[in-house]
Scaffold this motif. Sequence first.
Motif, PDB file in Angstrom:
ATOM      1  N   MET A 116      -2.362  -0.935  20.649  1.00 25.25           N
ATOM      2  CA  MET A 116      -3.767  -1.320  20.654  1.00 25.25           C
ATOM      3  C   MET A 116      -3.992  -2.592  19.822  1.00 25.25           C
ATOM      4  SD  MET A 116      -7.015   1.115  19.863  1.00 25.25           S
ATOM      5  CE  MET A 116      -7.019   1.121  18.084  1.00 25.25           C
TER       6      MET A 116
ATOM      7  N   HIS B  59       2.425  -5.676  23.910  1.00 25.76           N
ATOM      8  CA  HIS B  59       1.429  -4.667  24.268  1.00 25.76           C
ATOM      9  C   HIS B  59       1.754  -4.022  25.614  1.00 25.76           C
ATOM     10  CE1 HIS B  59      -2.178  -3.921  26.808  1.00 25.76           C
ATOM     11  NE2 HIS B  59      -2.480  -3.115  25.789  1.00 25.76           N
TER      12      HIS B  59
ATOM     13  N   ARG C 260       2.633  -0.069  26.279  1.00 26.28           N
ATOM     14  CA  ARG C 260       1.601   0.687  26.998  1.00 26.28           C
ATOM     15  C   ARG C 260       2.195   1.292  28.266  1.00 26.28           C
ATOM     16  NH1 ARG C 260      -4.766   0.248  28.005  1.00 26.28           N
ATOM     17  NH2 ARG C 260      -4.812   1.135  30.076  1.00 26.28           N
TER      18      ARG C 260
ATOM     19  N   PHE D 116      -1.269   9.240  31.422  1.00 24.42           N
ATOM     20  CA  PHE D 116      -2.722   9.199  31.241  1.00 24.42           C
ATOM     21  C   PHE D 116      -3.452   8.781  32.508  1.00 24.42           C
ATOM     22  CE2 PHE D 116      -0.816   8.874  27.125  1.00 24.42           C
ATOM     23  CZ  PHE D 116      -1.601   9.710  26.363  1.00 24.42           C
TER      24      PHE D 116
ATOM     25  N   LEU E 238      -6.070  17.149  24.151  1.00 20.67           N
ATOM     26  CA  LEU E 238      -5.117  16.103  23.785  1.00 20.67           C
ATOM     27  C   LEU E 238      -3.695  16.667  23.720  1.00 20.67           C
ATOM     28  CD1 LEU E 238      -5.062  13.129  23.043  1.00 20.67           C
ATOM     29  CD2 LEU E 238      -5.472  13.768  20.655  1.00 20.67           C
TER      30      LEU E 238
ATOM     31  N   ALA F 253      -6.478   7.459  18.435  1.00 15.21           N
ATOM     32  CA  ALA F 253      -7.409   6.973  19.461  1.00 15.21           C
ATOM     33  C   ALA F 253      -8.016   8.107  20.273  1.00 15.21           C
ATOM     34  CB  ALA F 253      -6.689   5.992  20.388  1.00 15.21           C
ATOM     35  N   GLY F 254      -7.351   9.277  20.300  1.00 17.57           N
ATOM     36  CA  GLY F 254      -7.774  10.315  21.229  1.00 17.57           C
ATOM     37  C   GLY F 254      -8.631  11.433  20.660  1.00 17.57           C
TER      38      GLY F 254
ATOM     39  N   THR G 152     -12.496  10.451  19.010  1.00 20.52           N
ATOM     40  CA  THR G 152     -13.299   9.836  20.066  1.00 20.52           C
ATOM     41  C   THR G 152     -13.790  10.898  21.058  1.00 20.52           C
ATOM     42  OG1 THR G 152     -11.196   9.406  21.140  1.00 20.52           O
ATOM     43  CG2 THR G 152     -12.217   7.553  19.998  1.00 20.52           C
ATOM     44  N   THR G 153     -12.853  11.712  21.534  1.00 19.37           N
ATOM     45  CA  THR G 153     -13.208  12.732  22.518  1.00 19.37           C
ATOM     46  C   THR G 153     -14.131  13.777  21.893  1.00 19.37           C
ATOM     47  OG1 THR G 153     -11.061  12.350  23.532  1.00 19.37           O
ATOM     48  CG2 THR G 153     -12.236  14.319  24.218  1.00 19.37           C
TER      49      THR G 153
ATOM     50  N   ARG H  76     -11.505  -8.644  17.189  1.00 16.82           N
ATOM     51  CA  ARG H  76     -10.696  -9.641  17.890  1.00 16.82           C
ATOM     52  C   ARG H  76     -10.577 -10.885  17.016  1.00 16.82           C
ATOM     53  NH1 ARG H  76      -9.925  -5.816  20.807  1.00 16.82           N
ATOM     54  NH2 ARG H  76      -9.850  -5.801  23.102  1.00 16.82           N
TER      55      ARG H  76
ATOM     56  N   ALA I  47     -18.147   1.235  27.169  1.00 11.36           N
ATOM     57  CA  ALA I  47     -17.717   2.168  26.127  1.00 11.36           C
ATOM     58  C   ALA I  47     -16.192   2.288  26.043  1.00 11.36           C
ATOM     59  CB  ALA I  47     -18.334   3.547  26.362  1.00 11.36           C
TER      60      ALA I  47
ATOM     61  N   HIS J 277      -6.890  -4.173  27.199  1.00  8.95           N
ATOM     62  CA  HIS J 277      -6.878  -3.027  26.281  1.00  8.95           C
ATOM     63  C   HIS J 277      -7.800  -1.894  26.739  1.00  8.95           C
ATOM     64  CE1 HIS J 277      -4.311  -4.751  23.185  1.00  8.95           C
ATOM     65  NE2 HIS J 277      -4.897  -5.899  23.421  1.00  8.95           N
TER      66      HIS J 277
ATOM     67  N   CYS K 188      -9.389   1.358  27.684  1.00 10.03           N
ATOM     68  CA  CYS K 188      -8.947   2.638  27.130  1.00 10.03           C
ATOM     69  C   CYS K 188      -7.946   3.382  28.028  1.00 10.03           C
ATOM     70  CB  CYS K 188     -10.159   3.525  26.887  1.00 10.03           C
ATOM     71  SG  CYS K 188      -9.700   5.134  26.207  1.00 10.03           S
TER      72      CYS K 188
ATOM     73  N   GLY L  84      -7.091   6.345  27.520  1.00 11.00           N
ATOM     74  CA  GLY L  84      -7.491   7.749  27.595  1.00 11.00           C
ATOM     75  C   GLY L  84      -8.778   7.993  28.363  1.00 11.00           C
TER      76      GLY L  84
ATOM     77  N   ALA M  37     -10.721  11.530  28.415  1.00  8.81           N
ATOM     78  CA  ALA M  37     -12.001  11.709  27.732  1.00  8.81           C
ATOM     79  C   ALA M  37     -13.073  12.168  28.720  1.00  8.81           C
ATOM     80  CB  ALA M  37     -12.417  10.404  27.063  1.00  8.81           C
TER      81      ALA M  37
END
Lengths: 76, 384
Positions: free
Chosen positions: B77, B84, B88, B95, B139, B225-226, B229-230, B277, B326, B332, B334, B336, B340
């Motif tokens: 990320m 990256h 990924r 996913f 997750l 990240a998971g 957030t969820t 960024r 969102a 990048h 998401c 997930g 989610a």
Amino acid sequence: MDNSLDAVIETYAKVVGTSEIRAESDFFEIGGHSLLVMEVIALLRSEYGMTVPARQFLTDARAEAVAAACVTVESE
Amino acid sequence: MGISFWEDPYPVYKNFQKRSGVFWDDMLEVWVITGRDAVHTVLRSPEVSSDWLRLNAGESAARDFPALERMLRGWFMLMDPPGHTRLRRTVQSFFARTRVESLAGEFQDVVAAQLERIRPLDAVDLAEDFSAPVAGGVLARVLGVPVDVVSAAAAHMGTIAGFLALPHKKEFAAQAADAVGRLDGLYRALAPELSPDSALFPLVGDDPAAPDDSFLHTAHLLSFAGQETTAGLIATGLLHLLREPALYKEVSAGQAAPEAVVEELLRFDTPVPQVPRVALADLTVEGHTIRAGDRMLVLLAAANRDWRNSADADVLDFARNQRHVAFGVGVHYCLGAPTARGAARTAISEWTAAFPAARLAPETVRWAVGTGYRKLESAVVRLA
Ligand code: HEM
């Protein structure tokens, strides 16, 4: 000095939305968000005629430290 | 006493966006990006980087904590292509929407088990008693790891998030470094027992007794990240519905499509309000010249409300066109998102169907303070 401390405390209270603020309260620990620092600076200027450099909040964001760094500006 | 930024940050975001879609913040020394078009421009620009070292050039207290620094440099990320892309890709297929949708029955089981557990109670905490265990269970299933590892990892995420929100603070870096040590311990112990169909299995390397760094880093990233957030989407989503009894009733009676409900909740109040960024070269956004090396704070939450183009942005309305950012934009985007969405659709439909008469105790609502993401800490709900 005490005037500026009161001003900073009142401004923190207004921006953060809480009333329990003391001289040693750190802006970030009482719930200030770094995005709100600009609002604190703007209010100190417009309501109390004081300026403080933004960088002060990164070095030390306690009310007393910010108050000590405040400078009164001449009213235009 | 007013309403704090943490209870409702949207009035602040609205002022920002009304001021400008792009402006410079003197304290943060960042460009704040609030406008929907500006967010798209910045996140799609090849001149814009997510690289951890570039983002925090010379500023972060992580320099004094090598394990923390190494981990953050190992999160895809916080990398640019091609590094990256390479990392990924190793987990991408686990996913993908088709795989996640094939797990729908298991998501249903996870939610049903939690509902079964709380059904006899008079009152429960939305966050602790429902959304956190549901997010952990889902997750764990998607990652293919035991749920107790996911829950134990989740306990350290607040610390790491606190550090990422204020990376110049030495004490936060020290706490985060300590959390990284514990997470390493958890996942090192797991490596030899990992099932071959786990999302993390391809990363372990030849010797499970000494797993590759990319296994540990990616395991931390996915937990980070998971989980919150969820859990956040489920808990804040239910909170907002409970605050609007007419809407709650509509959802609980199955009169609103779960897809529309969840997309509208993502637009209305997202768990990830901002992403960082840094510019690699000069770029122009809405007439402002952002110079190479300048940092940016991209306010997804502000772009989601899009006050400049929408008169009723502050109203929850399942029937609108819920375009939102969102889950981010560009390379990048998401990883997930299907997870989610699946978790939140199931959790919100099943909860509202199980408890049609649920009522919020408004005085119990607490939001986390000082985090870089949005987190409902607690909200007590009477079930009958
Ligand atoms: C409601 C829940 C979620 C929201 C709102 C969300 C939001 C986001 C956003 C905005 C980004 C973009 C970050 C950036 O551009 O800098 C992102 C990236 C990411 N998300 Fe999510 N996320 C959620 C759930 C999840 C879940 C469940 C997982 C994994 C199990 C996950 C894994 C990731 C990963 C690995 C990335 C980095 C992707 C990359 O850099 O290529 N997220 N998420």
